[in-house]
Design an enzyme around this catalytic site. Structure first.
Site, mmCIF file in Angstrom:
data_model
loop_
_atom_site.group_PDB
_atom_site.id
_atom_site.type_symbol
_atom_site.label_atom_id
_atom_site.label_comp_id
_atom_site.label_asym_id
_atom_site.label_seq_id
_atom_site.Cartn_x
_atom_site.Cartn_y
_atom_site.Cartn_z
ATOM 1 C CG ASP A 1 -3.548 -3.115 -1.870
ATOM 2 O OD1 ASP A 1 -4.600 -3.080 -2.623
ATOM 3 O OD2 ASP A 1 -3.580 -3.288 -0.703
ATOM 4 C CG HIS A 2 -6.435 0.246 -2.046
ATOM 5 N ND1 HIS A 2 -7.665 0.292 -2.361
ATOM 6 C CD2 HIS A 2 -6.383 -0.950 -1.474
ATOM 7 C CE1 HIS A 2 -8.381 -0.689 -2.088
ATOM 8 N NE2 HIS A 2 -7.559 -1.667 -1.442
ATOM 9 C CB THR B 1 -7.228 -8.627 7.699
ATOM 10 O OG1 THR B 1 -7.539 -7.325 7.387
ATOM 11 C CG2 THR B 1 -7.404 -8.890 9.239
ATOM 12 C CB SER C 1 -0.687 0.139 1.268
ATOM 13 O OG SER C 1 0.033 0.376 2.311
ATOM 14 C CG ASN D 1 -6.464 -7.215 -3.251
ATOM 15 O OD1 ASN D 1 -5.818 -8.253 -4.137
ATOM 16 N ND2 ASN D 1 -6.259 -6.041 -3.221
ATOM 17 C CB THR D 2 -4.937 -12.238 1.635
ATOM 18 O OG1 THR D 2 -6.033 -12.857 0.621
ATOM 19 C CG2 THR D 2 -5.500 -12.899 2.919
ATOM 20 C CG ASP E 1 -9.575 2.645 -4.474
ATOM 21 O OD1 ASP E 1 -10.343 3.103 -5.140
ATOM 22 O OD2 ASP E 1 -9.440 2.351 -3.297
HETATM 23 P P1 13P Z 1 -8.246 -7.962 4.012
HETATM 24 O O1 13P Z 1 -8.410 -6.595 4.914
HETATM 25 O O2 13P Z 1 -9.656 -8.693 4.028
HETATM 26 O O3 13P Z 1 -7.150 -8.621 4.310
HETATM 27 O O4 13P Z 1 -8.250 -7.196 2.673
HETATM 28 C C1 13P Z 1 -6.935 -6.602 2.197
HETATM 29 C C2 13P Z 1 -7.251 -5.766 0.896
HETATM 30 O O5 13P Z 1 -8.027 -5.849 0.281
HETATM 31 C C3 13P Z 1 -6.014 -5.029 0.391
HETATM 32 O O6 13P Z 1 -6.164 -4.443 -0.585
HETATM 33 O O1 G3H Z 2 -6.219 -2.543 1.544
HETATM 34 C C1 G3H Z 2 -5.598 -2.245 2.737
HETATM 35 C C2 G3H Z 2 -4.440 -3.027 2.989
HETATM 36 O O2 G3H Z 2 -4.941 -3.841 3.896
HETATM 37 C C3 G3H Z 2 -3.172 -2.115 3.414
HETATM 38 O O3 G3H Z 2 -3.630 -1.323 4.444
HETATM 39 O O4 G3H Z 2 -2.870 1.196 4.218
HETATM 40 O O5 G3H Z 2 -2.809 -0.162 6.558
HETATM 41 O O6 G3H Z 2 -1.064 -0.716 4.737
HETATM 42 P P1 G3H Z 2 -2.587 -0.224 4.967
HETATM 43 ZN ZN ZN Z 3 -8.194 -3.656 -0.701
#
Ligand code: 13P
Ligand code: G3H
Ligand code: ZN
Length: 307
Positions: free
Chosen positions: A82-83, A256, A49, A253-254, A104
């Site tokens: 990511d995002h 958490t 991210s 996407n994983t 995003d």
């Molecule tokens: P989770 O919070 O379900 O792991 O999703 C992560 C995610 O979508 C990262 O872009």
């Molecule tokens: O989608 C979000 C991801 O879990 C990344 O989260 O912005 O706290 O690194 P973060």
């Molecule tokens: Zn996400």
């Protein structure tokens, strides 16, 4: 081997399986992901991210992934942003060596999302890099939600069709009822699989499921045993993940699940040995727990034994 994101997802789309996209914020998480991919013989997305990039430094993040990819040349790996929140952020990632980026702009109106995505696609494709975009808002859907409320939040399949055609985006994340974090559903888990299937039928491109952590019971219990408190947490059940893959999801996407599994082990050691201050003693069990979760996920998604 580091490859462009489209390459991994084209194979997954053709073979009807899902590839885990696992977030990392440091070397330990990255090492756990590669160890799992090697063990399960699976392609992977490793994703950072903007927050993770700020934490690691973009050069360090890219260098770590390039070095790990050389150590495991038989594993197809895409390094994904990511995002990404802006064109500039995506451009920086592309220039630094990311092989896949997400723009995003889903919180903007449809037209603005489309325009920004099209600009990112043009910039990224000039270097061969794959692009992901998102349509709809990531939030859970309650049982008593009305049709119009649902339509306002979740992806509109017709819009998805137009969006893909006009942006030439490589993969799309349609909102179908998942959300980020450990508390995804208040009641029974619920996703809009019909909507997902429609999006797939109208676009045919690889689709992405955000907020896909499952929080398996053993992961929740491990965290609880360590004294952590996520009692009311609820993730996406494995059977839902598999149904989503059948409905056209190819990137899953994983984050958490990885955080919870890792930190449970750190907490346990901190509780059990108050004389310990060797970082390696904390992180090694954290990495092992994370690797176990990822190997299992690769089996659930069908990406195991593909290489
Ligand atoms: P989770 O919070 O379900 O792991 O999703 C992560 C995610 O979508 C990262 O872009
Ligand atoms: O989608 C979000 C991801 O879990 C990344 O989260 O912005 O706290 O690194 P973060
Ligand atoms: Zn996400």
């Amino acid at each position: 081997m580091l490859v462009f994101g489209q390459e991994i997802l084209a194979a997954a789309n053709k073979g009807c399986y899902g590839v885990g996209a696992f977030n990392f914020v440091n070397f330990e998480m990255l090492q756990a992901i590669f160890t799992a991919a090697n063990e399960a013989k699976s392609p992977i997305f490793v994703q950072a991210s903007e927050g993770a990039i700020k934490y690691m430094g973009i050069d360090i993040a890219v260098n770590m992934v390039q070095t790990m990819s050389k150590r495991y040349p038989h594993i197809p790996v895409a390094l994904h942003l990511d995002h990404g929140t802006s064109f500039e952020s995506c451009k920086k990632a592309v220039e630094a060596g990311f092989t896949s980026v997400m723009i995003d702009a889903s919180h903007h109106c449809f037209t603005q999302n489309l325009e920004t995505t099209a600009q990112v696609v043009e910039m990224a494709h000039a270097r061969g890099v794959g692009v992901e975009a998102e349509l709809g808002r990531l939030m859970g859907i309650e049982d008593n939600i009305s049709v119009s409320e649902k339509d306002a939040v979740l992806v509109n399949p017709k819009e998805a069709q137009q969006f893909v055609k006009e942006t030439n985006v490589d993969y799309l994340a349609p909102a179908i009822g998942t959300s980020h974090g450990a508390f995804k559903f208040k009641g029974e888990p619920k996703l809009d699989f019909e909507r997902l299937k429609l999006v797939k039928e109208l676009t045919h491109i690889p689709l992405v499921l955000h907020g896909a952590s499952a929080i398996p019971d053993y992961v929740r219990e491990s965290f609880t045993q360590s004294g952590g408190d996520i009692g009311a947490s609820k993730g996406v059940p494995f059977s839902f993940l598999q149904e989503a893959v059948k409905g056209g999801i190819n990137k899953v996407n994983t984050d958490t699940d990885l955080r919870i599994a890792f930190i449970a082990e750190v907490r346990k050691l901190a509780n059990n040995d108050n004389t310990q201050f060797d970082l390696r003693k904390f992180f090694t069990p954290g990495m092992q727990a994370m690797t176990k979760v990822i190997v299992e996920r690769m089996q659930v998604l069908g990406s195991a034994n593909r290489i």
